[in-house]
Structure formats: C-alpha cells, structure tokens
Design a protein around this motif. Structure first.
Motif, PDB file in Angstrom:
ATOM      1  N   SER A 158     -17.340  -6.892  -5.314  1.00  0.00           N
ATOM      2  CA  SER A 158     -16.395  -7.181  -6.351  1.00  0.00           C
ATOM      3  C   SER A 158     -14.936  -7.131  -6.039  1.00  0.00           C
ATOM      4  O   SER A 158     -14.661  -6.199  -5.266  1.00  0.00           O
ATOM      5  CB  SER A 158     -17.011  -6.504  -7.751  1.00  0.00           C
ATOM      6  OG  SER A 158     -17.190  -5.203  -7.404  1.00  0.00           O
ATOM      7  N   MET A 159     -14.201  -7.838  -6.665  1.00  0.00           N
ATOM      8  CA  MET A 159     -12.929  -7.769  -6.218  1.00  0.00           C
ATOM      9  C   MET A 159     -12.270  -6.882  -7.285  1.00  0.00           C
ATOM     10  O   MET A 159     -12.442  -6.846  -8.341  1.00  0.00           O
ATOM     11  CB  MET A 159     -12.200  -9.171  -6.249  1.00  0.00           C
ATOM     12  CG  MET A 159     -12.574 -10.049  -5.117  1.00  0.00           C
ATOM     13  SD  MET A 159     -12.392  -9.530  -3.398  1.00  0.00           S
ATOM     14  CE  MET A 159     -14.176  -9.484  -2.686  1.00  0.00           C
ATOM     15  N   GLY A 160     -11.486  -5.887  -6.834  1.00  0.00           N
ATOM     16  CA  GLY A 160     -10.369  -5.074  -7.774  1.00  0.00           C
ATOM     17  C   GLY A 160      -9.061  -5.861  -8.154  1.00  0.00           C
ATOM     18  O   GLY A 160      -9.163  -7.194  -8.168  1.00  0.00           O
ATOM     19  N   GLU A 161      -8.519  -5.007  -9.022  1.00  0.00           N
ATOM     20  CA  GLU A 161      -7.388  -5.770  -9.529  1.00  0.00           C
ATOM     21  C   GLU A 161      -6.263  -6.391  -8.451  1.00  0.00           C
ATOM     22  O   GLU A 161      -5.732  -7.265  -8.673  1.00  0.00           O
ATOM     23  CB  GLU A 161      -6.416  -4.600 -10.508  1.00  0.00           C
ATOM     24  CG  GLU A 161      -6.896  -4.783 -11.835  1.00  0.00           C
ATOM     25  CD  GLU A 161      -6.723  -6.180 -12.416  1.00  0.00           C
ATOM     26  OE1 GLU A 161      -5.601  -6.529 -12.490  1.00  0.00           O
ATOM     27  OE2 GLU A 161      -8.025  -6.456 -12.959  1.00  0.00           O
ATOM     28  N   ARG A 162      -6.170  -5.222  -7.095  1.00  0.00           N
ATOM     29  CA  ARG A 162      -5.368  -6.179  -6.508  1.00  0.00           C
ATOM     30  C   ARG A 162      -6.137  -6.318  -5.218  1.00  0.00           C
ATOM     31  O   ARG A 162      -6.887  -5.707  -4.852  1.00  0.00           O
ATOM     32  CB  ARG A 162      -4.400  -4.729  -5.853  1.00  0.00           C
ATOM     33  CG  ARG A 162      -3.188  -4.408  -6.721  1.00  0.00           C
ATOM     34  CD  ARG A 162      -1.879  -4.808  -6.254  1.00  0.00           C
ATOM     35  NE  ARG A 162      -0.884  -4.433  -7.254  1.00  0.00           N
ATOM     36  CZ  ARG A 162      -0.697  -5.319  -8.249  1.00  0.00           C
ATOM     37  NH1 ARG A 162      -0.986  -6.703  -7.992  1.00  0.00           N
ATOM     38  NH2 ARG A 162       0.054  -4.993  -9.044  1.00  0.00           N
ATOM     39  N   VAL A 163      -5.729  -7.461  -4.584  1.00  0.00           N
ATOM     40  CA  VAL A 163      -6.631  -8.046  -3.563  1.00  0.00           C
ATOM     41  C   VAL A 163      -5.409  -8.168  -2.446  1.00  0.00           C
ATOM     42  O   VAL A 163      -4.532  -8.828  -2.496  1.00  0.00           O
ATOM     43  CB  VAL A 163      -7.327  -9.269  -3.760  1.00  0.00           C
ATOM     44  CG1 VAL A 163      -8.198  -9.618  -2.587  1.00  0.00           C
ATOM     45  CG2 VAL A 163      -8.465  -8.918  -4.954  1.00  0.00           C
ATOM     46  N   ILE A 223      -9.975 -16.403  -7.703  1.00  0.00           N
ATOM     47  CA  ILE A 223     -10.285 -15.058  -8.480  1.00  0.00           C
ATOM     48  C   ILE A 223      -9.126 -14.921  -9.494  1.00  0.00           C
ATOM     49  O   ILE A 223      -8.946 -13.863 -10.168  1.00  0.00           O
ATOM     50  CB  ILE A 223     -10.321 -13.886  -7.588  1.00  0.00           C
ATOM     51  CG1 ILE A 223      -8.905 -13.793  -6.650  1.00  0.00           C
ATOM     52  CG2 ILE A 223     -11.369 -14.122  -6.626  1.00  0.00           C
ATOM     53  CD1 ILE A 223      -8.706 -12.640  -5.989  1.00  0.00           C
ATOM     54  N   GLU A 224      -8.107 -16.003  -9.683  1.00  0.00           N
ATOM     55  CA  GLU A 224      -7.070 -15.786 -10.825  1.00  0.00           C
ATOM     56  C   GLU A 224      -6.282 -14.602 -10.615  1.00  0.00           C
ATOM     57  O   GLU A 224      -6.017 -14.049 -11.757  1.00  0.00           O
ATOM     58  CB  GLU A 224      -7.784 -15.982 -12.077  1.00  0.00           C
ATOM     59  CG  GLU A 224      -8.524 -17.465 -12.249  1.00  0.00           C
ATOM     60  CD  GLU A 224      -8.825 -17.788 -13.612  1.00  0.00           C
ATOM     61  OE1 GLU A 224      -9.149 -16.758 -14.349  1.00  0.00           O
ATOM     62  OE2 GLU A 224      -9.324 -18.995 -13.609  1.00  0.00           O
ATOM     63  N   ARG A 225      -5.920 -14.128  -9.564  1.00  0.00           N
ATOM     64  CA  ARG A 225      -4.572 -13.256  -9.393  1.00  0.00           C
ATOM     65  C   ARG A 225      -4.147 -13.298  -8.070  1.00  0.00           C
ATOM     66  O   ARG A 225      -4.833 -13.767  -7.249  1.00  0.00           O
ATOM     67  CB  ARG A 225      -5.490 -11.923  -9.588  1.00  0.00           C
ATOM     68  CG  ARG A 225      -6.349 -11.402  -8.421  1.00  0.00           C
ATOM     69  CD  ARG A 225      -7.297 -10.286  -9.050  1.00  0.00           C
ATOM     70  NE  ARG A 225      -8.446 -10.820  -9.664  1.00  0.00           N
ATOM     71  CZ  ARG A 225      -9.959 -10.294  -9.587  1.00  0.00           C
ATOM     72  NH1 ARG A 225      -9.986  -9.016  -9.514  1.00  0.00           N
ATOM     73  NH2 ARG A 225     -10.883 -11.053 -10.289  1.00  0.00           N
ATOM     74  N   PRO A 226      -3.099 -12.948  -8.033  1.00  0.00           N
ATOM     75  CA  PRO A 226      -2.207 -12.857  -6.551  1.00  0.00           C
ATOM     76  C   PRO A 226      -3.131 -12.281  -5.449  1.00  0.00           C
ATOM     77  O   PRO A 226      -3.777 -11.039  -5.841  1.00  0.00           O
ATOM     78  CB  PRO A 226      -1.068 -12.138  -6.972  1.00  0.00           C
ATOM     79  CG  PRO A 226      -1.115 -11.554  -7.967  1.00  0.00           C
ATOM     80  CD  PRO A 226      -2.224 -11.994  -8.898  1.00  0.00           C
ATOM     81  N   LYS A 231     -15.116  -7.912   6.424  1.00  0.00           N
ATOM     82  CA  LYS A 231     -15.085  -6.579   5.892  1.00  0.00           C
ATOM     83  C   LYS A 231     -14.431  -6.673   4.478  1.00  0.00           C
ATOM     84  O   LYS A 231     -13.635  -7.400   4.494  1.00  0.00           O
ATOM     85  CB  LYS A 231     -14.447  -5.561   6.490  1.00  0.00           C
ATOM     86  CG  LYS A 231     -15.012  -5.425   7.955  1.00  0.00           C
ATOM     87  CD  LYS A 231     -13.904  -4.569   8.870  1.00  0.00           C
ATOM     88  CE  LYS A 231     -14.288  -4.730  10.399  1.00  0.00           C
ATOM     89  NZ  LYS A 231     -13.853  -5.941  10.840  1.00  0.00           N
ATOM     90  N   VAL A 232     -15.101  -5.963   3.560  1.00  0.00           N
ATOM     91  CA  VAL A 232     -14.332  -5.785   2.419  1.00  0.00           C
ATOM     92  C   VAL A 232     -14.445  -4.350   2.071  1.00  0.00           C
ATOM     93  O   VAL A 232     -15.194  -3.360   2.126  1.00  0.00           O
ATOM     94  CB  VAL A 232     -15.021  -6.355   1.238  1.00  0.00           C
ATOM     95  CG1 VAL A 232     -14.454  -6.056  -0.117  1.00  0.00           C
ATOM     96  CG2 VAL A 232     -15.364  -7.787   1.352  1.00  0.00           C
ATOM     97  N   ILE A 233     -12.988  -3.698   2.083  1.00  0.00           N
ATOM     98  CA  ILE A 233     -12.944  -2.249   1.949  1.00  0.00           C
ATOM     99  C   ILE A 233     -12.205  -2.023   0.519  1.00  0.00           C
ATOM    100  O   ILE A 233     -11.429  -2.520  -0.095  1.00  0.00           O
ATOM    101  CB  ILE A 233     -12.042  -1.989   2.939  1.00  0.00           C
ATOM    102  CG1 ILE A 233     -12.520  -2.318   4.289  1.00  0.00           C
ATOM    103  CG2 ILE A 233     -11.806  -0.469   3.068  1.00  0.00           C
ATOM    104  CD1 ILE A 233     -11.476  -2.203   5.327  1.00  0.00           C
ATOM    105  N   GLN A 234     -12.715  -0.985  -0.273  1.00  0.00           N
ATOM    106  CA  GLN A 234     -12.198  -0.631  -1.534  1.00  0.00           C
ATOM    107  C   GLN A 234     -11.123   0.890  -1.275  1.00  0.00           C
ATOM    108  O   GLN A 234     -12.009   1.599  -0.778  1.00  0.00           O
ATOM    109  CB  GLN A 234     -13.200  -0.422  -2.591  1.00  0.00           C
ATOM    110  CG  GLN A 234     -14.376  -1.611  -2.671  1.00  0.00           C
ATOM    111  CD  GLN A 234     -13.762  -2.569  -3.499  1.00  0.00           C
ATOM    112  OE1 GLN A 234     -12.400  -2.579  -3.901  1.00  0.00           O
ATOM    113  NE2 GLN A 234     -14.314  -3.546  -3.491  1.00  0.00           N
ATOM    114  N   LEU A 235     -10.117   0.589  -1.589  1.00  0.00           N
ATOM    115  CA  LEU A 235      -9.308   1.878  -1.771  1.00  0.00           C
ATOM    116  C   LEU A 235      -8.711   2.350  -2.994  1.00  0.00           C
ATOM    117  O   LEU A 235      -8.463   1.518  -3.823  1.00  0.00           O
ATOM    118  CB  LEU A 235      -7.992   1.337  -0.771  1.00  0.00           C
ATOM    119  CG  LEU A 235      -7.932   1.204   0.670  1.00  0.00           C
ATOM    120  CD1 LEU A 235      -6.541   1.099   1.109  1.00  0.00           C
ATOM    121  CD2 LEU A 235      -8.894   2.273   1.191  1.00  0.00           C
ATOM    122  N   ASP A 236      -8.585   3.654  -2.976  1.00  0.00           N
ATOM    123  CA  ASP A 236      -8.143   4.084  -4.324  1.00  0.00           C
ATOM    124  C   ASP A 236      -6.701   4.232  -4.311  1.00  0.00           C
ATOM    125  O   ASP A 236      -6.113   3.906  -3.212  1.00  0.00           O
ATOM    126  CB  ASP A 236      -8.831   5.442  -4.700  1.00  0.00           C
ATOM    127  CG  ASP A 236      -8.543   6.798  -3.897  1.00  0.00           C
ATOM    128  OD1 ASP A 236      -7.556   6.506  -2.997  1.00  0.00           O
ATOM    129  OD2 ASP A 236      -9.176   7.790  -4.149  1.00  0.00           O
TER     130      ASP A 236
END
Ligand code: SF4
Lengths: 406, 255
Positions: free
Chosen positions: B204-209, B230-233, B108-113
């Motif tokens: 798509s991946m947000g700033e924070r994963v 993805i070059e981010r932590p 699952k990929v879940i997007q949270l605000d």
C-alpha cells in the motif's frame, strides 16, 4: 565456527539403521512394510508389527541432495503438474528413474517395497494422490484417514469420526500382516511416541534460551528420528541424549550462532537444497533462526496410551496445518512469547500451499500484532527452479539491515 | 575524504562521488555487462574523470550496493540496494514516505518512517512483470527504440488495457492488439499502465510517494500516470537512476 552437536553421530546411526532394517525386511518379506504419511497413524502401524517407511522423508532427502532437480521433470512428463507437491513429483520421478539418495548414503538399491500404504489427509490431498500412484504400481492396498481442514475449535464429533477411521484401518492391516491386533502392543507404541514427542518438544524449547543453543537448521536434521522412529525406544533414547546435550550447551552458553544479535522465526517448509547456504548466511548476519512451525509439527502431546484411538485422533487433528488462520496466528503469537524472536520469515513454497501461510495477509497481521517485521521469501521445499538464491539473499540481508536500524 | 557509492545493478553500474559536505563531485553510469568488478572499476574511473580527480591523490571511502555489491574490490562495505535507495531518498525528501524503485530486473517498495527508519519492504517475485526488463522486451517486440517509449506513451489518446501479468502472455496480447489495428502509442501507454499496476499490487502507498530507479529516469511519464491513479503527488529525486549509488555514498560517510 559454531560447536558441533555431538549427538549428530548417534542420530545418523539411527537413520542408517532405520533404512537398513527396512531394506532387509523388503528383501526377506518380513516384517511387513507400511508406507505412512509423515503425520499419519504411525503408532497403529508400529503397534501392529509393521516397519514404517515415510516417503516424505525420502522427498526431503531428494531435496537436500538436490536430486529433485532431475527427478521432478520425469514425473511432470507422465502427467503430474510442476505446480503440485514437489515431494510427490521428485519421489515418483526418482522411482521411474530407478534412483534414490539411499544408494549413495547407504548403498541401498531401492526404496523398500510397501505391503500397504496408509495416509492421513490432515496435511494435504497430495499425499493420497501420491500413495495412490504407488498402490497402482505395487498393487497393494491403499487405506487412510480423511481429515477435516481449517478447523477452529475441535469438536467431539470430528474426533469421534477420526478415531473411528483409525480403528477402521485394522482389518486391512491384520490381513496384510497376518497378525491379530493386540491392543497392549498398540498402547505401547502410543506411549513411546508420546515420550518421543515430549522430549522433542523439550529439545525445541531449549532454543528459547539466549543465546540459542541450536537453530532451526540443526533441528531440521535432528528431527529425523521424531519423524521416522516415533513409537520406538530408540527415538526416546536419542532425544534424551540430545536434550541433555542442549541443556549442557545452555549452561555453557554455547550458541548456535556466535555473537547472536537477532532471533527469527521460520514459517513454512524448509528449502531442503539450500539449508546449508541459508544457515551460513544467517550465521554471517549474527542471526539465529530459533523456532519454526515446521519442526514443531512433530509434537503430539495429546497421545495417551489409556485412550489410544481417541488420543491419536486428537493429536493428529490438533496440528497447526489442519487449523484455521486464527488458530495459526495465535500459535505463532504464543511462540513469540516463548522464543522472543524479533522478526518472522515466511517461506512461500510454490508447490505446497498447505504449508504456506503468507498468502492471505498473515504476515501483515502478525507484524502489526507483535510489533515485529515479517518478510516473505519465495521458494520451494525441493523444486529449486522456484527459488532465486540472489533475491532471497538480498531480501534476508535487507531484513537484517532493517532490524539493525530499529 | 571522498565518499563513493557504487551501485552495481543487473543492467547498469552507477557511481556517485560526494564531498565531505555532501556536495556532488561527479558521477558515472555504464553497462554492468558480464564482469561486475571491471564495470565497477571503469565506472569509478569515469566518475573521477568527470570530477577532474586523480585516483592516486584521493582518499576514498566506498560502500557498494546492488546485484554485484560483493564484486567491488575497492569497497569498504556493502549494503543492500534496499537500504541504499532508502537512504538516498531520505536525503532528498526527509520525511516518512513510500519509496518505489523500478529497476532493470526487480521492483522494490520500501516504507520509511519520519526518521528515515525502514519499517518494511517488498521485492517483486521472481518475475519480470512490471520491471525494466518487461519494457525492454516489449520495445523489442514492437520494434521501437527504448528511448522512444516515453514520448509515445504521452501521445496516447486511448490507453489499451492489457490483462495479463506474464511478460510472454503480454507479448501475445500486444500482437493481438496490433492485429486489431490499435495505435502504437495507445499500446505503449497500456504497457506503462501495466508497470504501474504491478507496482501498486506490491504494497500500500503512504501519504508521500517517492519513485526512483533507471526506468523512471528514462520514462518520467510513468510517474505522471502513477500520480493520476493514486491521486497524490509523486516525488522524483534529482538523478533518479543514481539514488541507490547516492545512498551508498551517504552510508560511506557514516561508516
Ligand atoms: S504438506 Fe505440502 S510438502 Fe507435505 S506432502 Fe503435502 S503438499 Fe507435499
């Protein structure tokens, strides 16, 4: 429990009569029987005295009765891929297995033998391939209209061409029926079809009321006469009855889903074998699926008895399925204005790319434009091997939880 | 009051017990097997024992989640695993985030605000590609104990790229790589890369994963590989296998 729609009984009788009449004609050899694609030139066929049979309706019955599961592999075994239209594969498979849902429903042994097969490729190429199989099997003429696809603005050139193609069907039809084309009879069928269509639209738009008096799941059943009997007085009479009942329901605040909390739009084909369980699932989530592209596909407002060929060309080219992505998006946006739904479910039907609109980014674009969420459920119209009930259920429940959290 | 979260997953059942102040009292994990309701009961028993508690003397409120969420007799309500993972992750990382959950049979990929509200989610299609089941199947083919995959992938010096999508096709491809004499650690890293790619295709991946689930708990190197791409932590909550159950327990406290 939601209150049942009273008109259902009348609808069932119309459907039964439709099949009995066809069965009788098949046995007597008169009137002649034309098989027609669901958005094919039915008015012309009726206007020329044919009884019209719709194999897609039979496909939907095979799906709804879940007979498709055993019939599809039979067609696969004679060379039809499991990836193509499962109406086609289940229908041809059923024929090869000498079975039909008509046996159990109406004690009718077999589907009515065609005297002519008439397609319009406006919806897909599968219908032509499908009918071609029967043309070889029954050795009867296969004729039809080749439509344009992915249309933005409809041009006069396209309309003239389609109108000419429809007119071009007449000589073969005259030959098969043995009757001369009579323009007044044709105009009459066009008029009745338009009336059916206008009433059907009004019925569907009744779902704009809050709470909605009926749902997509009801409409998939009540659309029967709009598909198989458009162009007849019976269909017109039926939708008058249904519309009156729906208006009464609105007045009495009778809801399809008691305690309606959410309203959704269904994009894509129904999952015929799972209509009941999906309808119960949505009801348990206090969610009404109020509108759909699918049920709207039998609205042919442009039909005009004064210009029967031209208006038929327009009506069958204006359809959603024939249009480009931009048109389709605008169409759903307009539906959103009318039906005020708060989410969209896209059904990705494995075997019908033609009625599947999530694959090129539309859900994300519409979600952004309309400010409402959208999800995609993987499944199929009839081939339940492509559907995971548990996964779909989890997705739908999670979607409603998301709406609750907004 | 003790808040209980039960996550009956397709492979494992997880239970988390939280105190009123949100402190972890105990947890347990066991195979779900074929009897989900028995697995939930037994797992609750394990968790209570781990917390040195007697069931009879506890007042509990339970939310169940996961594939077998409706098979939990002692549940006071059920929520989908999507809501529970989201809630669990937001507890550990209260910020807008993209959450990836790699489970036994689905991803699952879940997007949270920023407020922890769900803005969207995707589940993988009915296909094992990129899930725990994929790695299990491959470990079996390669005759490697599941627990050794992570260490092997880390030893790789030259990843073997696998092109196919389908588990069965990949198995054939792997056999071919073995025939070509490619090293096992490189093949295993290739399998990990395939899991990461399947996940990245989903949304798509947000700033924070944030990444959770049983697969990441046992194969943390997947998170490292994802970070590189993805070059981010990439954040991993404590006890990533328990995140869903944890979220369920938190939701129980909000019932
Ligand atoms: S539009 Fe789709 S479902 Fe209808 S006949 Fe064509 S392929 Fe089959």
């Amino acid at each position: 429990m939601a209150t049942e729609i009273q008109a259902t009984k009348t609808m069932r009788k119309i459907m039964a009569d439709h099949f009995f009449e066809l069965d009788r004609a098949a046995k007597d050899g008169r009137p002649r029987i034309a098989w027609c694609t669901s958005v094919g030139p039915a008015e012309l066929l009726r206007g020329m005295g044919f009884l019209v049979y719709f194999p897609e309706n039979h496909g939907a019955m095979l799906g709804a009765t879940r007979m498709a599961a055993s019939c599809i592999p039979r067609a696969n075994s004679v060379g039809y891929s499991p990836d193509i239209c499962s109406y086609l594969t289940s229908d041809i498979g059923a024929y090869l297995m000498r079975t039909t849902p008509l046996q159990k429903a109406y004690q009718i042994e077999a589907v009515p033998r065609p005297d002519v097969l008439v397609f319009n490729t406006n919806q897909c190429r599968d219908v032509k391939d499908w009918f071609a199989w029967y043309a070889r099997e029954f050795k009867v003429p296969l004729i039809g209209v080749h439509s344009y696809h992915n249309i933005g603005e409809i041009t006069d050139f396209e309309l003239r061409d389609i109108a000419k193609q429809i007119e071009g069907l007449i000589p073969t039809l005259e030959e098969v029926s043995g009757e001369k084309f009579d323009v007044d009879r044709f105009r009459d069928a066009v008029r009745l079809s338009r009336e059916t269509s206008q009433l059907w639209r009004a019925c569907l738009e009744a779902a704009a009321a809050i709470p909605s008096p009926w749902s997509f799941f009801d409409a998939t059943i009540h659309m029967g006469p709009a598909v198989v009997a458009r162009g007849t007085q019976e269909a017109v009479d039926y939708y008058r009855i249904l519309l009156a009942e729906l208006q009464q329901r609105i007045q009495n605040q009778v809801a399809a889903v008691e305690g309606e909390r959410h309203r959704l739009y269904w994009e894509g084909m129904p999952i015929w074998g799972k209509l009941r369980s999906l309808s119960e699932l949505f009801a348990s989530l206090k969610t009404s699926v109020v509108a759909s592209t699918y049920c709207n596909s039998w609205i042919f407002d442009q039909l005009d008895p004064a210009e029967p060929f031209e208006s038929m060309a327009r009506a069958y080219t204006e359809l959603f399925i024939v249009r480009d992505e931009a048109y389709k998006e605008r169409y759903i946006e307009n539906c959103h204005d009318l039906f005020r739904f708060d989410g969209i479910i896209f059904h990705d039907a494995k075997t019908c790319p033609n009625n599947t609109n999530n694959r090129y980014g539309m859900p994300a674009r519409l979600a952004k434009k309309l400010g409402i969420p959208a999800i995609t459920i993987n499944g199929d119209l009839s081939d339940l091997r492509c559907y995971s009930e548990e996964q779909a259920r989890t997705q739908i429940e999670a979607f409603i939880e998301q709406l609750e959290g907004r | 009051m003790i808040y209980v979260g039960v996550d009956v997953g397709s492979s494992n059942t997880k239970v988390v017990l939280l105190e009123e102040d949100g402190k972890l009292l105990g947890s347990a994990i066991r195979r779900s097997g074929t009897d989900f309701s028995a697995a939930a009961e037994l797992c609750l028993g394990d968790a209570l024992r781990a917390a040195c508690l007697e069931r009879e003397s506890c007042e509990m409120r339970t939310v169940s989640t996961g594939y077998g969420r409706r098979n939990v007799a002692f549940s006071d309500g059920d929520r989908t695993e999507i809501s529970c993972h989201a809630r669990g992750c937001f507890h550990f990382f209260p910020q807008a985030a993209t959450i990836i959950d790699i489970g036994g049979q689905d991803n699952k990929v879940i997007q949270l605000d920023y407020a922890g509200r769900r803005t969207g989610f995707k589940m993988n299609r009915k296909c094992a590609a990129g899930t725990g089941a994929f790695l299990e199947e491959m470990a079996l083919r390669l005759d490697i104990p599941l627990g050794e995959l992570n260490g092997l992938a880390q030893q790789s010096t030259e990843v073997v790229e696998l092109g196919s999508y389908c588990t069965v096709f990949t198995a054939t491809e792997v056999l071919e790589k073995i025939r070509q004499g490619r090293k096992v650690p490189d093949i295993v890293k290739g399998l990990f890369l395939s899991v990461v790619k399947r996940v990245l295709e989903m949304d798509s991946m947000g700033e924070r994963v944030v990444i959770t689930g049983g697969v990441i708990a046992f194969n943390p190197y997947l998170a490292t590989m994802l970070e590189e791409i993805i070059e981010r932590p990439v954040l991993v909550p404590p006890y990533p296998q328990l995140t869903g159950a944890w979220g369920a327990a938190l939701l129980a406290s909000e019932l």
